[in-house]
Design a protein around this motif. Sequence first.
Motif, short mmCIF file in Angstrom:
data_model
loop_
_atom_site.label_atom_id
_atom_site.label_comp_id
_atom_site.label_asym_id
_atom_site.label_seq_id
_atom_site.Cartn_x
_atom_site.Cartn_y
_atom_site.Cartn_z
N GLN A 284 0.84 -1.19 0.00
CA GLN A 284 0.00 0.00 0.00
C GLN A 284 0.88 1.25 0.00
OE1 GLN A 284 -3.57 0.88 0.15
NE2 GLN A 284 -2.51 2.78 -0.25
N ASN A 359 -6.90 4.45 -1.95
CA ASN A 359 -7.02 3.49 -3.05
C ASN A 359 -7.49 4.26 -4.27
OD1 ASN A 359 -8.71 1.22 -4.64
ND2 ASN A 359 -7.07 0.28 -3.45
N TYR A 382 -0.40 1.14 -7.92
CA TYR A 382 -1.80 1.52 -8.09
C TYR A 382 -2.35 1.10 -9.46
CZ TYR A 382 -2.09 4.33 -3.82
OH TYR A 382 -2.13 4.74 -2.53
N PRO A 388 -8.05 -2.71 -1.56
CA PRO A 388 -8.78 -1.56 -1.01
C PRO A 388 -9.10 -1.69 0.47
CG PRO A 388 -10.27 -2.94 -2.27
CD PRO A 388 -8.90 -3.51 -2.47
#
Length: 841
Positions: A284, A359, A382, A388
């Motif tokens: 992330q 996200n 991404y 998510p």
Amino acid sequence: MRVPLSWLAEYVELVPGTTPEDVHAALVKVGLEEEDVHTFELEGPIVVGEVLEFVEEPQSNGKTIRWCQVRVAPEGEMAADGGEAVHGIVCGARNFFPGDKVVVTLPGAVLPGPFPIAARKTYGHVSDGMIASARELGLGDDHDGILRLSTLGIDAPVGTDAIALLGLDDAAVEINVTPDRGYAFSIRGVAREYAHATGAKFRDPVEQVMATDATADGFSVVIDDAAPIRGKAGSAVFATRIVRGVDPSRPTPAWMIARLKLAGIRSISLLVDITNYVMLELGQPIHGYDLDALRGGIRVRRATPGEKLTTLDGKERTLHVEDLVVTDDRGPIGLGGVMGGAETEMGDATRNVLIEAANWDPVSIARTARRHKLPSEAAKRYERGVDPEIPPAAVSRVAQLMVDLAGGTADDGGSLIHEAPARDAIELPHGFVSNLIGVEYTEDEVHDALAEIGGVVTPTGDGFAVVPPSWRPDLTGKAELAEEVARLVGYHRIPSVLPVAPPGRGLTRSQRLRRQAADVLAGAGSTEVLSFPFATADENALFGSADGAAVASVRLANPIDATAPFLRRSLIPGLMAAARRNLSRGLTDLDLFELGTVFLPETGRTYGSAELPAGDARPDDEVLAALDAGIPAQPRHLAVLILGEVVSKQPGQAAVPAGIADALDAVRRVALATGAEIEIVQGSHAALHPGRTAELRVAGQVVGHAGELLPAIAEEADLPRVVAVVELDLDAVIALTEPGVEARSIGTLPAATQDLSLIVAADVPAAAVAAAVREGAGELLEHLSLVDDYRGPGVTEGSKSLTFALRFRASDRTLTAAEASEAKLAGAALAAERAGASIRE
């Protein structure tokens, strides 16, 4: 993706003694291709040393060195290299002091390079080792001074093995991550795949993070996407967390620096390193803002025309209306999902940090990254799809590290927007996986494999309903689920059996004839080449039209060569460049051909104006038609270039130079290969020699030209004076030719042969006279060929005498001389009517 083994071992059990090669072998089983192994390339003894004292000694070259006494082992013990506990070492750095703990490479050690260390005499001393800098150890780029362990917050006993202390004994495996498996751009994802391959226990790092619930009074965030791409919002999840009172001057721990380095990321500062560390760990991307530099809350929206943003790399960028931007009250402060802005960057003065994990829509991010030429680590993840569900855990993990390592205090709550839609279940019928893969799988194998990847598998009357895990956006249908079953159960179960090609397939007529044309030319000794499809405006004007007038050309938006910014209208310039290159290498006799597309836009028409469709579904017929309408005509041409000698000089044989006759022979070979009747008539072309130019026609339509280049053009291109060329619109030749070839019957009765000499004006094409004779002579004429073109005494000035050899034959009888003469005279009469010809006495 580079994966340090020590980091991988935190989330999946590695058997003691596991090597990088073992990890690679396991990951290959589940479809992750191995690339490389990375280590720090160090060999000991490398130990912690303490600077006892030093003497500064100026040198004649203007440099001042320090003659240092460094303790490398506890008092009374031998050093790791078997020497005394105190070593004398020469050092040119000046950033350390007595009492500092440093890294000492003793004789016998090897540094990256490789750079072996030995005791050596220098500056009047025997330097018994070396005090190392961060760059010499492979930890970073800093080479201004030696590495003081206090700057890393380390106070280890003298003589401690520095390789293990600094994490330099670790290794990383590098794997190739395909675009559909973006989750593998994280330690979390690779650890899960290693568990699939080996059966080792997987420990999800997300479950080890204490995620904090968002509170109503959390930091203000608004998502206002007024112009979503494909109707999909640019951001559906946005989580924040605040950490106050951080100390950005604290050093990044050595273990974190080592892991980041092995993973291919340079250590920058503690706060930035923490965000990068969590990005690699969880997959992330994280962005940190200097909270005190923000003005008001955050709003996510599309950029407005003319807006600008200075990104972290210091470049001012003009934004596009499709770009997603993060803004505060002053305007854009970040390019969402790609790179943050300079105004709110975390720096040496930062005390309070706003942590963001969001996200973003993959298509929007991919377009923005390419538009601004910003292939950042965040954008790379991404655009392939990020889980998510993990932003809340990611911001909590960053907050935890900032509290532990930077001395901050985390606020109790954070803010969270979560509007990501739930994944729909995919219906997987019984037997579908076995039928698609060609292997008999039991229902338990299918169920267990899909459950192992994280799917929620519910039995139904006809099979299973499978909800894919949140981190697998690539699983969108039952075919993808079948691939997962094949992957996890094992590719070794799939038999190596060649499939049987279905009937009724093969080359189209155009494909077959194009290949035949190329094969015939190659069989006659011509060499096929492939040239770049780029051209200058002058080349397109000269060769792209018969009259040499300026023509419309497709201009490239980003040409490789600024001197040739257009797509070609002709193949001949490319052949000329290939010929020039070969001539410069001593190849003086050349016969080259190329079969390729040319680009013929219409004057005054705009191309490429249709909006590009989204890549998540097949465009409908209307969209495809609009895209096709925005593409110029791209017919396939065939071009030939011949120069030098077609027959070399040899005993009893004079050299035969290339000329227009060889170009016309190439045309006849193409006609034979395609079954076309190519008519060769006198013509003109701006780039070809007057009088040595043929216009090529099929069914009355011009399909190309053949001839010799103008000597001036050949000379300018550094080619010989005589260069024969041909260019045919091969698509037009094939389209204008009736399919199939009618076989002629073989005559068995005697033939009658006669000659016919006709006088015509010098400017009358011989082909026109031949066509009239052939038509006038009728069906008895079996063959006609021009055998002489005479101009001189006995023929009126301005005229020429053309002599044709005629062969007559009837299929049912032996012709008489009178019948043959009658047919010949009929041909001469029609030639007289059409071309003003008269029989030469």
